[in-house]
Design a protein around this motif. Structure first.
Motif, PDB file in Angstrom:
ATOM      1  N   ARG A  43       0.630  -1.243   0.370  1.00  0.00           N
ATOM      2  CA  ARG A  43      -0.053  -0.501  -0.266  1.00  0.00           C
ATOM      3  C   ARG A  43       0.991   1.602   0.001  1.00  0.00           C
ATOM      4  N   THR A  44       0.743   2.406  -0.255  1.00  0.00           N
ATOM      5  CA  THR A  44       1.003   3.255  -1.006  1.00  0.00           C
ATOM      6  C   THR A  44       0.112   4.716  -0.351  1.00  0.00           C
ATOM      7  N   ASP A  45       0.618   5.516   0.239  1.00  0.00           N
ATOM      8  CA  ASP A  45       0.653   7.105   1.252  1.00  0.00           C
ATOM      9  C   ASP A  45      -0.743   7.319  -0.338  1.00  0.00           C
ATOM     10  N   ASP A  46      -0.536   7.680  -1.566  1.00  0.00           N
ATOM     11  CA  ASP A  46      -1.760   7.895  -2.233  1.00  0.00           C
ATOM     12  C   ASP A  46      -3.082   6.403  -2.186  1.00  0.00           C
ATOM     13  N   ASN A  47      -3.255   5.388  -1.728  1.00  0.00           N
ATOM     14  CA  ASN A  47      -4.017   4.579  -1.746  1.00  0.00           C
ATOM     15  C   ASN A  47      -3.941   4.845  -0.340  1.00  0.00           C
ATOM     16  N   TYR A  48      -3.954   4.986   0.920  1.00  0.00           N
ATOM     17  CA  TYR A  48      -4.168   5.173   1.545  1.00  0.00           C
ATOM     18  C   TYR A  48      -5.301   6.853   1.776  1.00  0.00           C
ATOM     19  N   ILE A  49      -4.940   7.944   0.816  1.00  0.00           N
ATOM     20  CA  ILE A  49      -5.699   9.015   0.511  1.00  0.00           C
ATOM     21  C   ILE A  49      -6.839   9.137   0.097  1.00  0.00           C
ATOM     22  N   LEU A  50      -6.768   7.765  -1.138  1.00  0.00           N
ATOM     23  CA  LEU A  50      -7.539   7.247  -2.077  1.00  0.00           C
ATOM     24  C   LEU A  50      -8.716   6.859  -1.421  1.00  0.00           C
ATOM     25  N   TRP A  51      -8.646   6.406  -0.037  1.00  0.00           N
ATOM     26  CA  TRP A  51      -9.180   5.375   0.786  1.00  0.00           C
ATOM     27  C   TRP A  51     -10.305   6.425   1.527  1.00  0.00           C
ATOM     28  N   HIS A  52      -9.581   7.437   2.324  1.00  0.00           N
ATOM     29  CA  HIS A  52     -10.273   8.185   2.765  1.00  0.00           C
ATOM     30  C   HIS A  52     -11.166   9.256   1.779  1.00  0.00           C
ATOM     31  N   SER A  53     -10.505   9.342   1.234  1.00  0.00           N
ATOM     32  CA  SER A  53     -11.909  10.202  -0.633  1.00  0.00           C
ATOM     33  C   SER A  53     -12.334   9.082  -0.690  1.00  0.00           C
ATOM     34  N   LEU A  54     -12.351   8.213  -0.487  1.00  0.00           N
ATOM     35  CA  LEU A  54     -13.475   7.263  -0.874  1.00  0.00           C
ATOM     36  C   LEU A  54     -14.640   7.596   0.282  1.00  0.00           C
ATOM     37  N   LEU A  55     -14.155   6.724   1.383  1.00  0.00           N
ATOM     38  CA  LEU A  55     -15.117   7.085   2.982  1.00  0.00           C
ATOM     39  C   LEU A  55     -16.429   8.556   2.968  1.00  0.00           C
ATOM     40  N   VAL A  56     -15.471   9.404   2.349  1.00  0.00           N
ATOM     41  CA  VAL A  56     -16.068  10.774   2.004  1.00  0.00           C
ATOM     42  C   VAL A  56     -16.874  10.679   1.648  1.00  0.00           C
TER      43      VAL A  56
END
Length: 243
Positions: A83-96
């Motif tokens: 998992r990359t930092d971009d994946n982590y950011i995208l996960w938060h973005s999907l939640l919102v």
């Protein structure tokens, strides 16, 4: 291990609204049934979860312990492997984004257990993001110095790639032979050069026009024959001795 967030719903979440968002971001439908739909993209998985059996089972205690009282939820998970930092950011973005599409103002996180554990509002999910600290409200003097290398260049702009695909250098021109390297003449204070042919000769040749027509050459030969007939006979005088 996976990061998992749940968006609670009293009714079964509609597939079409969520599917439109996910497909626009490159997710693919991994199969649907009457009770479940699933979308996936590399390390991400988004599906609908039925919690009705857990709520009815008297031996299941976690819903009461955490305060979960919802029959359905949309589950959004991202795998930890590579998992990359971009994946982590995208996960938060999907939640919102998905929660906003469903009209829900909070997201439940699992804390690594696989089941909802704690609800978070948008403010609690992103405590470091504050509108009054937006860049449009920051004075120019508050900005730090600009760092040219702050943004990592694109892989195609790396020195290795630039060197690999650099155009071949043009070959250098061959040096001229030494015999051809003649110094230019100096004409300072020198008299003007006179053409090899005299100007009168040139004009006369232009007026005569010899050589432009073959007939002129034939006529010229005929005239010589006429002149010889009219001239007095040579008495045999030696021309060289006479002169």
């Amino acid at each position: 291990m996976t990061l998992t967030g749940f968006i609670a719903s009293a009714r079964k979440p509609g597939k079409n609204k969520v599917a439109g968002l996910l497909k626009a971001m490159g997710f693919q439908d991994k199969g649907s049934s009457a009770a479940q739909w699933v979308f996936g993209k590399t390390r991400f998985r988004v599906d609908v979860v039925d919690f009705r059996e857990d709520l009815r089972d008297s031996e299941v205690y976690w819903p009461e312990e955490v305060g979960w009282d919802y029959n359905w939820a949309v589950r959004i998970a991202v795998n930890h492997r590579n998992r990359t930092d971009d994946n982590y950011i995208l996960w938060h973005s999907l939640l919102v984004t998905v929660s906003e599409a469903m009209g829900v103002r909070e997201v439940w996180l699992d804390g690594g257990t696989g089941i909802p554990q704690q609800p978070y509002t948008m403010r609690e999910l992103f405590p470091e993001l504050r509108s009054d600290e937006g860049e449009d409200l920051i004075e120019d003097s508050d900005y730090g110095p600009v760092v040219a290398d702050a943004v990592e260049p694109h892989p195609s702009e790396s020195p290795e790639m630039l060197e690999k695909y650099a155009p071949a250098p043009e070959p250098a021109p061959e040096p001229a032979p030494e015999d051809d390297l003649m110094p230019e003449p100096e004409y300072q204070d020198a008299p003007s050069l006179v053409p090899l042919e005299a100007e009168g000769d040139t004009e006369e040749e232009e007026e005569d026009g010899w050589g432009e027509d073959d007939d002129d050459w034939d006529d010229w030969g005929d005239e010589d024959d006429d002149d010889d007939d009219d001239a007095p006979d040579d008495d045999g005088v030696d021309v060289i001795t006479d002169w």
